[in-house]
Motif scaffolding. Structure first.
Motif, PDB file in Angstrom:
ATOM      1  N   ALA A   1      14.638 -73.395 -23.802  1.00 12.78           N
ATOM      2  CA  ALA A   1      16.017 -73.632 -24.254  1.00 12.78           C
ATOM      3  C   ALA A   1      16.485 -72.493 -25.161  1.00 12.78           C
ATOM      4  CB  ALA A   1      16.102 -74.971 -24.982  1.00 12.78           C
ATOM      5  N   ARG A   2      15.612 -72.053 -26.066  1.00 13.70           N
ATOM      6  CA  ARG A   2      15.966 -70.944 -26.972  1.00 13.70           C
ATOM      7  C   ARG A   2      16.123 -69.642 -26.174  1.00 13.70           C
ATOM      8  NH1 ARG A   2      18.819 -68.526 -30.624  1.00 13.70           N
ATOM      9  NH2 ARG A   2      17.717 -66.888 -31.784  1.00 13.70           N
ATOM     10  N   LEU A   3      15.253 -69.408 -25.200  1.00 11.76           N
ATOM     11  CA  LEU A   3      15.346 -68.197 -24.380  1.00 11.76           C
ATOM     12  C   LEU A   3      16.643 -68.179 -23.570  1.00 11.76           C
ATOM     13  CD1 LEU A   3      11.629 -68.082 -23.193  1.00 11.76           C
ATOM     14  CD2 LEU A   3      12.784 -66.244 -24.454  1.00 11.76           C
ATOM     15  N   ARG A   4      17.034 -69.322 -23.075  1.00 14.07           N
ATOM     16  CA  ARG A   4      18.295 -69.401 -22.329  1.00 14.07           C
ATOM     17  C   ARG A   4      19.476 -69.042 -23.221  1.00 14.07           C
ATOM     18  NH1 ARG A   4      16.712 -75.010 -19.057  1.00 14.07           N
ATOM     19  NH2 ARG A   4      16.113 -73.960 -17.091  1.00 14.07           N
ATOM     20  N   ASP A   5      19.400 -69.471 -24.475  1.00 10.69           N
ATOM     21  CA  ASP A   5      20.459 -69.134 -25.425  1.00 10.69           C
ATOM     22  C   ASP A   5      20.451 -67.646 -25.734  1.00 10.69           C
ATOM     23  OD1 ASP A   5      22.543 -69.855 -27.390  1.00 10.69           O
ATOM     24  OD2 ASP A   5      21.006 -69.251 -28.840  1.00 10.69           O
ATOM     25  N   LEU A   6      19.260 -67.081 -25.928  1.00 11.04           N
ATOM     26  CA  LEU A   6      19.149 -65.656 -26.263  1.00 11.04           C
ATOM     27  C   LEU A   6      19.666 -64.759 -25.146  1.00 11.04           C
ATOM     28  CD1 LEU A   6      15.615 -65.527 -27.942  1.00 11.04           C
ATOM     29  CD2 LEU A   6      17.798 -65.022 -29.048  1.00 11.04           C
ATOM     30  N   PHE A   7      19.313 -65.097 -23.926  1.00 11.62           N
ATOM     31  CA  PHE A   7      19.682 -64.242 -22.792  1.00 11.62           C
ATOM     32  C   PHE A   7      20.952 -64.709 -22.084  1.00 11.62           C
ATOM     33  CE2 PHE A   7      15.161 -63.315 -23.348  1.00 11.62           C
ATOM     34  CZ  PHE A   7      15.156 -61.934 -23.273  1.00 11.62           C
ATOM     35  N   ASP A   8      21.519 -65.804 -22.571  1.00 15.29           N
ATOM     36  CA  ASP A   8      22.750 -66.335 -21.992  1.00 15.29           C
ATOM     37  C   ASP A   8      22.617 -66.489 -20.476  1.00 15.29           C
ATOM     38  OD1 ASP A   8      25.321 -67.330 -22.040  1.00 15.29           O
ATOM     39  OD2 ASP A   8      26.272 -65.371 -21.827  1.00 15.29           O
ATOM     40  N   ASP A   9      21.492 -67.086 -20.078  1.00 14.78           N
ATOM     41  CA  ASP A   9      21.177 -67.229 -18.662  1.00 14.78           C
ATOM     42  C   ASP A   9      20.209 -68.400 -18.522  1.00 14.78           C
ATOM     43  OD1 ASP A   9      21.237 -65.554 -15.895  1.00 14.78           O
ATOM     44  OD2 ASP A   9      19.235 -66.423 -16.180  1.00 14.78           O
ATOM     45  N   PRO A  10      20.307 -69.194 -17.456  1.00 12.54           N
ATOM     46  CA  PRO A  10      19.382 -70.331 -17.306  1.00 12.54           C
ATOM     47  C   PRO A  10      17.932 -69.925 -17.055  1.00 12.54           C
ATOM     48  CG  PRO A  10      20.828 -70.142 -15.401  1.00 12.54           C
ATOM     49  CD  PRO A  10      21.376 -69.209 -16.438  1.00 12.54           C
ATOM     50  N   LEU A  11      17.691 -68.706 -16.580  1.00  9.23           N
ATOM     51  CA  LEU A  11      16.355 -68.134 -16.371  1.00  9.23           C
ATOM     52  C   LEU A  11      15.561 -68.852 -15.271  1.00  9.23           C
ATOM     53  CD1 LEU A  11      15.368 -67.417 -20.087  1.00  9.23           C
ATOM     54  CD2 LEU A  11      16.261 -65.816 -18.382  1.00  9.23           C
ATOM     55  N   LEU A  12      15.448 -70.171 -15.312  1.00  7.46           N
ATOM     56  CA  LEU A  12      14.824 -70.955 -14.245  1.00  7.46           C
ATOM     57  C   LEU A  12      15.818 -71.994 -13.768  1.00  7.46           C
ATOM     58  CD1 LEU A  12      11.143 -71.756 -15.380  1.00  7.46           C
ATOM     59  CD2 LEU A  12      11.863 -70.153 -13.620  1.00  7.46           C
ATOM     60  N   VAL A  13      15.994 -72.074 -12.454  1.00  6.15           N
ATOM     61  CA  VAL A  13      16.911 -73.063 -11.886  1.00  6.15           C
ATOM     62  C   VAL A  13      16.210 -73.802 -10.761  1.00  6.15           C
ATOM     63  CG1 VAL A  13      18.998 -71.770 -12.475  1.00  6.15           C
ATOM     64  CG2 VAL A  13      17.869 -71.352 -10.286  1.00  6.15           C
ATOM     65  N   ARG A  14      16.661 -75.004 -10.482  1.00  9.84           N
ATOM     66  CA  ARG A  14      16.068 -75.787  -9.400  1.00  9.84           C
ATOM     67  C   ARG A  14      16.378 -75.125  -8.061  1.00  9.84           C
ATOM     68  NH1 ARG A  14      14.244 -80.748  -9.733  1.00  9.84           N
ATOM     69  NH2 ARG A  14      15.364 -81.092 -11.696  1.00  9.84           N
ATOM     70  N   GLY A  15      15.351 -74.997  -7.237  1.00  4.70           N
ATOM     71  CA  GLY A  15      15.530 -74.391  -5.929  1.00  4.70           C
ATOM     72  C   GLY A  15      14.636 -75.065  -4.915  1.00  4.70           C
ATOM     73  N   GLU A  16      14.650 -74.531  -3.709  1.00  4.92           N
ATOM     74  CA  GLU A  16      13.823 -75.098  -2.650  1.00  4.92           C
ATOM     75  C   GLU A  16      12.352 -74.905  -2.998  1.00  4.92           C
ATOM     76  OE1 GLU A  16      13.061 -74.633   2.169  1.00  4.92           O
ATOM     77  OE2 GLU A  16      14.751 -73.615   1.192  1.00  4.92           O
ATOM     78  N   GLY A  17      11.596 -75.978  -3.039  1.00  8.97           N
ATOM     79  CA  GLY A  17      10.190 -75.897  -3.377  1.00  8.97           C
ATOM     80  C   GLY A  17       9.887 -75.943  -4.848  1.00  8.97           C
ATOM     81  N   GLY A  18      10.925 -76.108  -5.694  1.00  9.20           N
ATOM     82  CA  GLY A  18      10.687 -76.194  -7.133  1.00  9.20           C
ATOM     83  C   GLY A  18      11.509 -75.180  -7.894  1.00  9.20           C
TER      84      GLY A  18
END
Length: 317
Positions: A43-60
């Motif tokens: 959550a902190r990394l997403r705030d720092l980089f202003d990006d979700p970084l990991l998102v739900r996709g096919e296979g996880g």
């Protein structure tokens, strides 16, 4: 990117693990941290980089484009920092890790008993989970971080999609065939081999068969009467029947007694490599490297490989 505090630098190894493992739980296991702690760090990394970084996709979960962009410079920066810090000697007796391996019935039979015996004496805190995946599934699981090591025969390793996998040759193997002499006396000519029904052992239906490919190149085809995923059951299917089993020689040579006969193939086939393969992100992990050395040592009859060349990726050799 938002302002980073000095304390946020401690989040960078977590970011590296999240990008490589593509899963919060696996990253937590790798880092020996709790899942809530890693989720909080994400959550902190997403705030720092202003990006979700990991998102739900096919296979996880899948890394975003921004996360993939960060992966290489992040790995280089962390490798530089780590190289500046003297690492303590690896102590197998004190190592508490859980490794996930993919092995076929055949691989398990020739390697697993000796590997487990060695771990129980040299590294009793290391735990193993053994999975039997098909060839393609095993390589995909390595790329996805689902398993740590795969041992077997993987013809697809030289494909570009697996360029991040390193491999070490454990031994060269050849094929032989097994049949019941009380039903089929004498050696097998090619004609007699093709006349007989066959047992085929394969974990995954989509896996290629080197035997059938070799026969096809000669303009022949065998009849597969029984196809099973378990090598250990195959020899008893041959006993008392007209079936022929073609398999790795190490798995059937000792069975050529009591009516069963192990023969050379009645056609030419090259030997094939039995390897251990892993993702390069595990390359310098001391515990992972130690485990690879033990496996290589078991095969060679030594405690360790005789050369560090065993640890070079095959595609770089």
């Amino acid at each position: 990117m938002n302002n980073m505090n000095p304390s946020d630098l401690a989040l960078l190894p977590i970011l590296e693990a999240l990008i490589e493992e593509r899963h919060v739980s696996r990253a937590a296991l790798r880092l020996n941290r709790s899942q809530p702690a890693v989720s909080h760090a994400l959550a902190r990394l997403r705030d720092l980089f202003d990006d979700p970084l990991l998102v739900r996709g096919e296979g996880g979960p899948q890394p975003t484009a921004r996360a993939l962009q960060l992966a290489e410079p992040l790995a280089e920066a962390l490798a530089l920092v780590r190289s500046m810090i003297e690492q303590p000697a690896f102590d197998a007796l004190q190592c508490s890790r859980h490794f996930r391996l993919s092995l076929s019935d055949y691989g398990a039979a020739i390697l697993l008993p000796r590997l487990v015996a060695r771990l129980r004496t040299s590294a009793p805190l290391i735990d193993l989970t053994v999975i039997s995946y098909g060839r393609e599934r095993a390589l995909t699981a390595l790329v996805d971080g689902e398993i740590d090591l795969a041992l077997g025969v993987y013809p697809a390793l030289d494909q570009a999609r697996y360029k991040d996998l390193g491999s070490a040759l454990l031994f060269e193997e050849t094929f032989a065939c097994l049949h019941d002499e009380t039903v089929l006396a004498g050696s097998l000519s090619l004609d007699r081999y093709l006349e007989r029904p066959h047992v085929r052992v394969t974990v995954a239906l989509e896996d290629d068969s080197e035997i059938d490919d070799a026969l096809a190149r000669l303009g022949h085809k065998r009849r597969i009467a029984v196809q099973i995923p378990h090598w250990s059951a195959a020899p008893e299917m041959v006993r008392g029947t007209d079936l022929v089993l073609t398999a790795a020689r190490r798995s059937i040579a000792h069975l050529g007694t009591g009516g069963l006969r192990c023969n050379d193939l009645p056609f030419q086939m090259a030997s094939f490599p039995f390897v251990q393969t892993w993702h390069r992100r595990r390359e310098m992990d001391p515990a992972h490297r130690w485990l690879r050395e033990q496996i290589a040592g078991i095969v060679s009859g030594t405690s360790k490989p005789t050369s560090l060349d065993l640890l070079r990726p095959m595609h770089e050799a």
